[in-house]
Design a protein around this motif. Structure first.
Motif, PDB file in Angstrom:
ATOM      1  N   SER A 144      89.213  45.963 -18.135  1.00  0.00           N
ATOM      2  CA  SER A 144      87.932  46.650 -18.357  1.00  0.00           C
ATOM      3  C   SER A 144      87.138  46.910 -17.086  1.00  0.00           C
ATOM      4  O   SER A 144      85.936  47.164 -17.165  1.00  0.00           O
ATOM      5  CB  SER A 144      87.067  45.859 -19.366  1.00  0.00           C
ATOM      6  OG  SER A 144      87.838  45.431 -20.463  1.00  0.00           O
ATOM      7  N   THR A 145      87.798  46.896 -15.940  1.00  0.00           N
ATOM      8  CA  THR A 145      87.058  47.130 -14.693  1.00  0.00           C
ATOM      9  C   THR A 145      87.253  48.535 -14.161  1.00  0.00           C
ATOM     10  O   THR A 145      86.515  48.985 -13.291  1.00  0.00           O
ATOM     11  CB  THR A 145      87.513  46.162 -13.579  1.00  0.00           C
ATOM     12  OG1 THR A 145      88.858  46.502 -13.188  1.00  0.00           O
ATOM     13  CG2 THR A 145      87.464  44.721 -14.026  1.00  0.00           C
ATOM     14  N   VAL A 146      88.244  49.285 -14.656  1.00  0.00           N
ATOM     15  CA  VAL A 146      88.617  50.541 -13.994  1.00  0.00           C
ATOM     16  C   VAL A 146      87.495  51.563 -13.991  1.00  0.00           C
ATOM     17  O   VAL A 146      87.325  52.311 -13.020  1.00  0.00           O
ATOM     18  CB  VAL A 146      89.892  51.149 -14.628  1.00  0.00           C
ATOM     19  CG1 VAL A 146      89.593  51.800 -15.976  1.00  0.00           C
ATOM     20  CG2 VAL A 146      90.538  52.163 -13.681  1.00  0.00           C
ATOM     21  N   LEU A 147      86.699  51.614 -15.063  1.00  0.00           N
ATOM     22  CA  LEU A 147      85.651  52.645 -15.112  1.00  0.00           C
ATOM     23  C   LEU A 147      84.552  52.336 -14.100  1.00  0.00           C
ATOM     24  O   LEU A 147      83.954  53.238 -13.524  1.00  0.00           O
ATOM     25  CB  LEU A 147      85.089  52.757 -16.532  1.00  0.00           C
ATOM     26  CG  LEU A 147      86.097  53.178 -17.615  1.00  0.00           C
ATOM     27  CD1 LEU A 147      85.395  53.409 -18.954  1.00  0.00           C
ATOM     28  CD2 LEU A 147      86.885  54.410 -17.196  1.00  0.00           C
ATOM     29  N   GLY A 148      84.330  51.054 -13.859  1.00  0.00           N
ATOM     30  CA  GLY A 148      83.360  50.675 -12.830  1.00  0.00           C
ATOM     31  C   GLY A 148      83.844  51.110 -11.459  1.00  0.00           C
ATOM     32  O   GLY A 148      83.100  51.697 -10.662  1.00  0.00           O
ATOM     33  N   TRP A 149      85.123  50.833 -11.202  1.00  0.00           N
ATOM     34  CA  TRP A 149      85.705  51.275  -9.923  1.00  0.00           C
ATOM     35  C   TRP A 149      85.587  52.784  -9.786  1.00  0.00           C
ATOM     36  O   TRP A 149      85.204  53.322  -8.748  1.00  0.00           O
ATOM     37  CB  TRP A 149      87.188  50.904  -9.894  1.00  0.00           C
ATOM     38  CG  TRP A 149      87.504  49.509  -9.486  1.00  0.00           C
ATOM     39  CD1 TRP A 149      87.550  48.399 -10.295  1.00  0.00           C
ATOM     40  CD2 TRP A 149      87.826  49.055  -8.175  1.00  0.00           C
ATOM     41  NE1 TRP A 149      87.886  47.294  -9.565  1.00  0.00           N
ATOM     42  CE2 TRP A 149      88.071  47.669  -8.256  1.00  0.00           C
ATOM     43  CE3 TRP A 149      87.943  49.680  -6.938  1.00  0.00           C
ATOM     44  CZ2 TRP A 149      88.417  46.895  -7.151  1.00  0.00           C
ATOM     45  CZ3 TRP A 149      88.299  48.930  -5.823  1.00  0.00           C
ATOM     46  CH2 TRP A 149      88.532  47.543  -5.936  1.00  0.00           C
ATOM     47  N   ALA A 150      85.920  53.482 -10.874  1.00  0.00           N
ATOM     48  CA  ALA A 150      85.923  54.957 -10.814  1.00  0.00           C
ATOM     49  C   ALA A 150      84.515  55.492 -10.600  1.00  0.00           C
ATOM     50  O   ALA A 150      84.303  56.430  -9.816  1.00  0.00           O
ATOM     51  CB  ALA A 150      86.511  55.513 -12.109  1.00  0.00           C
ATOM     52  N   ASP A 151      83.548  54.867 -11.245  1.00  0.00           N
ATOM     53  CA  ASP A 151      82.154  55.302 -11.065  1.00  0.00           C
ATOM     54  C   ASP A 151      81.749  55.179  -9.605  1.00  0.00           C
ATOM     55  O   ASP A 151      81.173  56.087  -9.009  1.00  0.00           O
ATOM     56  CB  ASP A 151      81.233  54.454 -11.953  1.00  0.00           C
ATOM     57  CG  ASP A 151      79.775  54.892 -11.867  1.00  0.00           C
ATOM     58  OD1 ASP A 151      78.900  54.023 -11.740  1.00  0.00           O
ATOM     59  OD2 ASP A 151      79.525  56.114 -11.895  1.00  0.00           O
ATOM     60  N   GLY A 152      82.107  54.053  -9.029  1.00  0.00           N
ATOM     61  CA  GLY A 152      81.775  53.840  -7.620  1.00  0.00           C
ATOM     62  C   GLY A 152      82.480  54.828  -6.703  1.00  0.00           C
ATOM     63  O   GLY A 152      81.868  55.442  -5.817  1.00  0.00           O
ATOM     64  N   LEU A 153      83.763  55.028  -6.953  1.00  0.00           N
ATOM     65  CA  LEU A 153      84.530  55.967  -6.106  1.00  0.00           C
ATOM     66  C   LEU A 153      83.997  57.387  -6.243  1.00  0.00           C
ATOM     67  O   LEU A 153      83.840  58.116  -5.254  1.00  0.00           O
ATOM     68  CB  LEU A 153      86.012  55.936  -6.510  1.00  0.00           C
ATOM     69  CG  LEU A 153      86.917  55.008  -5.696  1.00  0.00           C
ATOM     70  CD1 LEU A 153      88.288  54.892  -6.374  1.00  0.00           C
ATOM     71  CD2 LEU A 153      87.098  55.541  -4.278  1.00  0.00           C
TER      72      LEU A 153
END
Ligand SMILES: Cc1ncc(C[n+]2csc(CCOP(=O)(O)OP(=O)(O)O)c2C)c(N)n1
Ligand SMILES: CC(=O)[C@@H](O)[C@H](O)COP(=O)(O)O
Ligand SMILES: [Mg+2]
Length: 633
Positions: free
Chosen positions: A116-125
């Protein structure tokens, strides 16, 4: 040479035609079944993303475009397509990681296997790309299970607000975590799946009509309009669209052309867009498809034809001992209930769930909710047992501290896979629980050394109704019973010696290892008292005075040395004014590379020989210092 063998990188995919792509997908499936059966690993999830991964690497230009994987257990195909086809030592020392690895490839970004962390990473990127005015795409692949994690929704809330910030979310919807994915979200995805007909019809219409001269395109446009109207009129407006995301789907996730077409449409959209792909976990491998428990989510090394394990089972696991005992307790205690975070069978709650289906809840991959809802259950008069893997409790620390402990709730956390797990790499070792939890007021931690102790300590834990209790044990077979020869305070004495030199505090499963170290030391005429504290938090009051009767104290734990039981014992000695040298043995403050548990333990010095050697050296240094002091006096 197979087509798969001809793929050196994603660029090699671009020239393949439809027939070659289908052949490539067949090659990959065959490769996965043979290779993962040899080493063990996440077979089911990867069989489900073969076409999806191919389409992703055709539609985007990784690594300039960033393709991110949630959890990362389903990244084997991605690895095969990005120049990594030697799976001979998958998840083994020196071999490929079972998750993305920046050290392995520039195509890999997220190494953390916590869901459940990928969307956070994607938001940041995506924000970084916007600030730096980069037009490269950010693509986040998230499973339906991982979408049940709270962090995914924190990120979605941010992503949906930025209508002008391109970001592509690919939902890999196979309707399962291990078992069927639970909750309202899963129900909603199912509703969206019923609009499946539109996409099939639309993609057919698009292909056929757009090739029809003159009338094709306008007719396609009106069809598209009709579909939109029909969908708006009859199909539920998806929650994702309600949030403000462009929704494309549902798409047949095993149709490379359909997925690629959807991804190329998504690329053209200058804002957040969600592509909903329907896939099948275990696809193409009948034994996996027949497995209702978890579709071969994780398999050990096995014969690919018979699925018989290649390595003999090493006896009952800690998980099975817990599973049997909690079911017995459940029969005696109607107030005892259980919670799992999408891992009912892996954490050993199968029997309990079969016997008491109304007293167990799967909350999804939502450990934070598991902890807070447990506080609610306890406040409501029940005794919840929250069964999770140790490493996943990390993310529920605040809920444990501020919801469970602050309110003195009687909740028992059972931490499986505590200590070094090994093949699953750095984010899967359960090596931080006995450090993090040291600071939780009132919380008690037990570390059983064998099956009898697990059963006893579990019963002691569920009898505590005014504070959180934690029981932790490793991923391996339960060893032979380690009998006590006496008791001091609430500590079990495992080995006594007259005028002992060393007090060896053996934490949990490392007791047999400590007994071997004591034997080695006896051979060097160094006498040891070996104790098992059983409950390692709080430190037993009898420990400091016992330590004061020895020349050195050594604490051995399968946990980070930083802030672990060894540190707590040191604090207790200081608080009691007991001045005796202390040596702590545990996991160093570093992320551990993947490898077999025994290999990793040896690499970090948790072996009888190493421990005995370092204790001998410490004693010798103490004696030398004493002599120097005396000669100087
Ligand atoms: C925080 C956290 N809890 C539990 C797990 C264990 N786990 C690994 S994969 C998985 C299921 C993931 O389901 P999904 O996201 O749908 O991916 P799929 O396996 O279906 O491709 C779970 C629960 C984890 N990796 N992280
Ligand atoms: C990816 C993930 O978190 C789980 O699938 C985990 O790899 C399972 O570990 P075990 O194989 O120890 O049950
Ligand atoms: Mg899934």
């Amino acid at each position: 040479m197979t087509i798969l063998e001809s793929i050196r990188g994603p660029h090699d995919l671009k020239a393949l035609n439809e027939a070659q792509l289908d052949e490539l997908a067949r090659d990959i499936r065959q490769f996965l079944i043979q290779a993962v059966a040899r080493t063990g690993g996440h077979l089911g999830p990867n069989l489900g993303v073969v076409e999806l991964s191919i389409a992703l690497h055709r539609a985007f230009d990784s690594p300039v475009d960033r393709i991110l994987w949630d959890t990362g257990h389903q990244s084997y195909v991605h690895k095969l397509l990005t120049g990594r086809q030697d799976f001979s030592k998958l998840r083994g020392k020196g071999g490929l990681s079972g998750y993305p690895s920046r050290e392995e490839s520039a195509h890999d970004v997220i190494e953390n296997s916590h869901a459940s962390t990928v969307l956070g990473w994607a938001d940041g990127l995506a924000k970084a790309h916007q600030v730096l005015e980069r037009s490269d795409h950010v693509v986040a692949v998230i499973g339906d299970g991982a979408l049940t994690g709270g962090m995914a929704w924190e990120a979605l809330n941010n992503i949906a607000a930025a209508k002008d910030r391109p970001l592509i979310i690919v939902v890999n919807d196979n309707e399962r975590s291990y078992g069927p994915t639970i909750g309202g979200l899963a129900d909603h995805l199912a509703t969206l799946r019923t609009t499946d007909g539109y996409e099939r019809f639309l993609s057919w219409g698009k292909d056929v009509l757009q090739q029809t001269p003159v009338i094709g395109q306008p007719l396609y446009e009106s069809l598209h309009g009709a579909k939109k109207g029909f969908k708006d009129a009859f199909a539920p407006q998806g929650m994702f669209e309600d949030l403000g995301l462009k929704y494309l789907g549902p798409i047949d996730g095993h149709d490379i052309a359909a997925v690629e077409s959807a991804l190329r449409r998504a690329k053209r959209f200058h804002g957040p867009v969600l592509v909903h792909c329907l896939t099948e976990k275990g696809r193409g491998y009948p034994p996996a498809l027949r497995d209702e428990a978890d579709r071969f989510h994780t398999v050990g090394a096995m014969d690919p034809l018979t699925c018989a394990p290649l390595a003999p089972a090493g006896g009952p696991s800690w998980t099975s001992v817990f599973g049997d005992e909690i079911a017995r307790i459940g029969a005696e205690r109607p107030d005892v209930v259980a919670i799992t975070a999408a891992m009912l069978h892996p954490v050993g709650l199968t029997k309990f769930a079969e016997a008491f289906p109304d007293r167990v809840w799967d909350v999804g991959i939502a450990e934070q909710h598991a902890a807070v809802s447990a506080a609610g259950l306890a406040t409501g008069g029940l005794h919840p047992v929250v069964a999770v893997y140790a490493t996943f409790l990390n993310r529920a620390f605040d809920q444990l501290l501020m919801d469970v402990a602050l309110h003195r709730c009687g909740v028992t956390f059972v931490l499986d896979r505590a200590g070094v797990t090994g093949p699953d790499g750095p984010s899967h070792n359960g090596m931080w629980d006995m450090s993090l939890l040291q600071v939780v007021p009132g919380l008690r931690i037990a570390a059983p050394r064998d099956a009898d102790q697990l059963r006893a300590q579990l019963r002691e834990a569920v009898d505590i109704d005014d504070a959180p209790t934690v029981i932790r044990f490793p991923k391996e077979s339960v060893g032979e019973p380690v009998p006590a020869v006496g008791r001091i305070g609430s500590m079990d004495v495992l080995h006594r010696a007259e005028d002992a030199d060393v007090l060896l505090v053996a934490v949990g499963v490392l007791a047999p290892l400590c007994m071997k170290a004591a034997d080695l030391l006896a051979g060097a005429r160094i006498r040891c008292t070996v104790v098992d504290p059983r409950w390692v938090k709080p430190v037993d009051e009898a420990l400091p005075p016992l330590a004061g009767r020895h020349r050195l104290v050594a604490v051995v734990e399968d946990n980070s040395r930083a802030g672990g039981v060894g540190s707590a014992v040191g604090q207790a000695l200081r608080d009691a004014g007991v001045d005796v040298p202390l040596r702590t043995f545990g996991i160093p403050e570093q992320f551990l590379e993947h490898g077999k548990r025994a290999e990793v333990l040896a690499d970090i010095g948790l072996t009888p020989v190493e421990i005995a050697g370092r204790i001998r050296a410490a004693l010798a240094a103490k004696e030398a210092a004493t002599r120097t002091e005396e000669s100087g006096a």
